[in-house]
Design an enzyme around this catalytic site. Structure first.
Site, PDB file in Angstrom:
ATOM      1  N   HIS A 280       4.610 -15.819  19.121  1.00  0.00           N
ATOM      2  CA  HIS A 280       4.601 -14.460  18.577  1.00  0.00           C
ATOM      3  C   HIS A 280       3.987 -14.511  17.181  1.00  0.00           C
ATOM      4  CE1 HIS A 280       5.657 -10.544  17.282  1.00  0.00           C
ATOM      5  NE2 HIS A 280       6.678 -10.912  16.511  1.00  0.00           N
TER       6      HIS A 280
ATOM      7  N   CYS B 245       9.902  -7.532  19.802  1.00  0.00           N
ATOM      8  CA  CYS B 245       8.799  -8.506  19.742  1.00  0.00           C
ATOM      9  C   CYS B 245       8.869  -9.532  20.872  1.00  0.00           C
ATOM     10  CB  CYS B 245       8.778  -9.202  18.393  1.00  0.00           C
ATOM     11  SG  CYS B 245       8.514  -8.051  17.043  1.00  0.00           S
TER      12      CYS B 245
ATOM     13  N   ASN C 168       1.401  -8.125  12.954  1.00  0.00           N
ATOM     14  CA  ASN C 168       2.468  -8.245  13.955  1.00  0.00           C
ATOM     15  C   ASN C 168       2.373  -7.033  14.888  1.00  0.00           C
ATOM     16  OD1 ASN C 168       4.844  -8.317  15.397  1.00  0.00           O
ATOM     17  ND2 ASN C 168       6.154  -8.721  13.633  1.00  0.00           N
TER      18      ASN C 168
HETATM   19  O1  UT7 Z   1       8.401  -9.685  14.597  1.00  0.00           O
HETATM   20  C1  UT7 Z   1       9.763  -9.685  14.390  1.00  0.00           C
HETATM   21  C2  UT7 Z   1      10.147 -10.762  13.508  1.00  0.00           C
HETATM   22  N1  UT7 Z   1       9.832 -10.436  12.144  1.00  0.00           N
HETATM   23  C3  UT7 Z   1       9.550 -11.432  11.336  1.00  0.00           C
HETATM   24  O2  UT7 Z   1       9.459 -12.554  11.796  1.00  0.00           O
HETATM   25  C4  UT7 Z   1       9.415 -11.171   9.880  1.00  0.00           C
HETATM   26  C5  UT7 Z   1      10.155 -12.242   9.142  1.00  0.00           C
HETATM   27  N2  UT7 Z   1      10.086 -12.125   7.694  1.00  0.00           N
HETATM   28  C6  UT7 Z   1       8.956 -12.383   7.019  1.00  0.00           C
HETATM   29  O3  UT7 Z   1       7.908 -12.618   7.599  1.00  0.00           O
HETATM   30  C7  UT7 Z   1       9.050 -12.423   5.513  1.00  0.00           C
HETATM   31  O4  UT7 Z   1      10.387 -12.438   5.123  1.00  0.00           O
HETATM   32  C8  UT7 Z   1       8.309 -11.257   4.798  1.00  0.00           C
HETATM   33  C9  UT7 Z   1       6.804 -11.414   4.979  1.00  0.00           C
HETATM   34  C10 UT7 Z   1       8.766  -9.931   5.408  1.00  0.00           C
HETATM   35  C11 UT7 Z   1       8.610 -11.272   3.314  1.00  0.00           C
HETATM   36  O5  UT7 Z   1       8.279 -12.543   2.762  1.00  0.00           O
HETATM   37  P1  UT7 Z   1       9.322 -13.331   1.829  1.00  0.00           P
HETATM   38  O6  UT7 Z   1       8.636 -14.522   1.353  1.00  0.00           O
HETATM   39  O7  UT7 Z   1      10.580 -13.502   2.646  1.00  0.00           O
HETATM   40  O8  UT7 Z   1       9.506 -12.315   0.649  1.00  0.00           O
HETATM   41  P2  UT7 Z   1      10.833 -11.595   0.141  1.00  0.00           P
HETATM   42  O9  UT7 Z   1      11.286 -10.569   1.136  1.00  0.00           O
HETATM   43  O10 UT7 Z   1      11.795 -12.636  -0.289  1.00  0.00           O
HETATM   44  O11 UT7 Z   1      10.265 -10.832  -1.111  1.00  0.00           O
HETATM   45  C12 UT7 Z   1       9.734 -11.523  -2.236  1.00  0.00           C
HETATM   46  C13 UT7 Z   1       9.274 -10.493  -3.250  1.00  0.00           C
HETATM   47  C14 UT7 Z   1      10.313  -9.401  -3.503  1.00  0.00           C
HETATM   48  O12 UT7 Z   1      10.278  -9.084  -4.861  1.00  0.00           O
HETATM   49  P3  UT7 Z   1      11.414  -9.707  -5.859  1.00  0.00           P
HETATM   50  O13 UT7 Z   1      12.728  -9.262  -5.286  1.00  0.00           O
HETATM   51  O14 UT7 Z   1      11.222 -11.198  -5.769  1.00  0.00           O
HETATM   52  O15 UT7 Z   1      11.053  -9.092  -7.146  1.00  0.00           O
HETATM   53  C15 UT7 Z   1       9.776  -8.231  -2.713  1.00  0.00           C
HETATM   54  O16 UT7 Z   1      10.164  -6.988  -3.257  1.00  0.00           O
HETATM   55  O17 UT7 Z   1       8.098  -9.830  -2.762  1.00  0.00           O
HETATM   56  C16 UT7 Z   1       8.281  -8.413  -2.851  1.00  0.00           C
HETATM   57  N3  UT7 Z   1       7.505  -7.767  -1.809  1.00  0.00           N
HETATM   58  C17 UT7 Z   1       6.202  -7.480  -1.937  1.00  0.00           C
HETATM   59  N4  UT7 Z   1       5.348  -7.664  -2.958  1.00  0.00           N
HETATM   60  C18 UT7 Z   1       4.071  -7.271  -2.757  1.00  0.00           C
HETATM   61  C19 UT7 Z   1       7.914  -7.399  -0.571  1.00  0.00           C
HETATM   62  N5  UT7 Z   1       6.872  -6.854   0.085  1.00  0.00           N
HETATM   63  C20 UT7 Z   1       5.811  -6.895  -0.735  1.00  0.00           C
HETATM   64  C21 UT7 Z   1       4.460  -6.487  -0.614  1.00  0.00           C
HETATM   65  N6  UT7 Z   1       3.635  -6.700  -1.657  1.00  0.00           N
HETATM   66  N7  UT7 Z   1       3.967  -5.914   0.514  1.00  0.00           N
END
Ligand code: UT7
Length: 323
Positions: free
Chosen positions: A250, A113, A280
């Protein structure tokens, strides 16, 4: 001193748009979750006949048109991508050939990225070092080809597209009022390589592999790394956040963008956000965001613009330029 001045910019997006709701029948997710957690509303997805090379070529042609130049004017093409058409040759040479350009040189740059920020900083060095006078810097990606479409934690986040800049050598006074690239800071730390990677490759599995990400871990590091490298860039240029006209980060997650801008004291109205439109797009995200803000009249000649990115590796970096 020689400065690398932006002469033109361009973008290209695949024809097909996928809305968040289109994922609802594929994986367990919702438009509400995706918008709340990321700010993404839609992304473009490449058809079989749309590739990193074809999108990159289209963005390059648009940038050349806006610069009033032709491929004959270009000495060097740097393509930032992690989704090349082939393992080799570099997709940059394929774009060079598509442009009918048989002089100069072209190579790919792989910093995921952060690729476009690395590529602009690199182009600036080639120009200031006298190895090239006019450089096409392209970010082009087809991440849809390396996504695991059954993994809801990644497949909803990424999109395809391309953006490009034409940079040209111009004599400057060596002052902050000069047009062109004014400062850059690049960083990487491979200790984080397993937090965002592709689980295949020519020398390991002999396959292309799929993107894997520990999203929460990446998120945890993102804001600190982004703000550190931007503060280093401000220090090098002798400016503060108040001096900026536009912040073009980004586009991975609206929450990361908002938190970084808040921590740096950059006013909300100076932040260019396109993650809602494109998702992204990795190395294409910064030039795509630039193209939106130039087309709608926000970014104008003479504006002080800060580019920033962070991604797999980890890699991260910032470039300050006067448009
Ligand atoms: O470009 C390179 C750099 N990349 C980034 O900057 C990405 C950085 N990370 C992020 O943007 C975020 O961490 C995410 C958008 C990927 C995830 O958001 P989050 O607020 O960190 O969520 P999380 O990973 O802590 O997940 C929360 C919950 C989980 O369920 P439990 O464990 O709380 O039951 C996930 O399984 O959300 C669940 N989950 C989803 N639910 C619905 C994960 N993906 C999804 C989804 N739809 N697509």
């Amino acid at each position: 001193m020689i400065r690398s001045v932006v002469r033109g910019n361009g973008a290209a997006l695949p024809r097909r748009i996928m809305k968040n709701a289109d994922f609802e029948g594929m994986v367990e997710t919702s438009d509400e979750w995706i918008v709340q957690r990321t700010g993404i509303r839609q992304r473009h997805v490449a058809a079989d006949d749309e590739t990193t090379a074809s999108l990159g070529e289209a963005a390059a042609r648009a940038a050349l048109d806006s610069a009033g130049m032709t491929p004959a004017d270009i000495d060097l093409i740097i393509l930032a991508t992690s989704t090349p058409n082939n393992t080799f040759p570099a997709t940059a040479v394929e774009i060079q050939n598509r442009l009918g350009m048989h002089h100069g040189f072209a190579f790919d740059m792989q910093a995921v990225c952060s690729g476009f920020v690395y590529a602009v900083a690199t182009a600036d060095l080639y120009i200031r070092g006298g190895l090239a006078r006019r450089v096409l810097v392209i970010g082009s990606e087809t991440f849809s080809r390396i996504l695991d479409w059954n993994d809801r934690s990644t497949c909803v986040l990424f999109g395809d597209g391309a953006g490009a800049l034409v940079l040209e050598a111009q004599e400057g006074a060596g002052a902050i009022t000069d047009r062109g690239v004014l400062a850059a800071s690049l960083r990487s730390d491979g200790a984080h390589k397993d937090k965002l990677f592709v689980d295949g490759g020519p020398s390991t599995t002999g396959t292309v592999g799929h993107l894997r990400m520990e999203g929460r871990e990446v998120f945890k590091h993102a804001v600190g790394m982004i703000t550190d490298v931007i503060e280093a860039t401000f220090g090098e240029a002798g400016i503060t956040a108040q001096d900026l006209d536009w912040f073009v980060p980004h586009q991975a997650n609206k929450r990361i963008i908002d938190a970084s801008a808040r921590k740096l004291g950059i006013a909300e109205e100076k932040v260019v956000v396109t993650v809602d439109l494109h998702g992204n797009t990795s190395a294409a995200s910064v030039p795509l965001a630039l193209s939106v803000a130039v087309a709608d009249g926000r970014i104008k000649k003479g504006d002080l613009v800060l580019l920033e990115a962070m991604g797999g590796g980890f890699t991260w970096g910032a470039v300050l330029l006067r448009w």
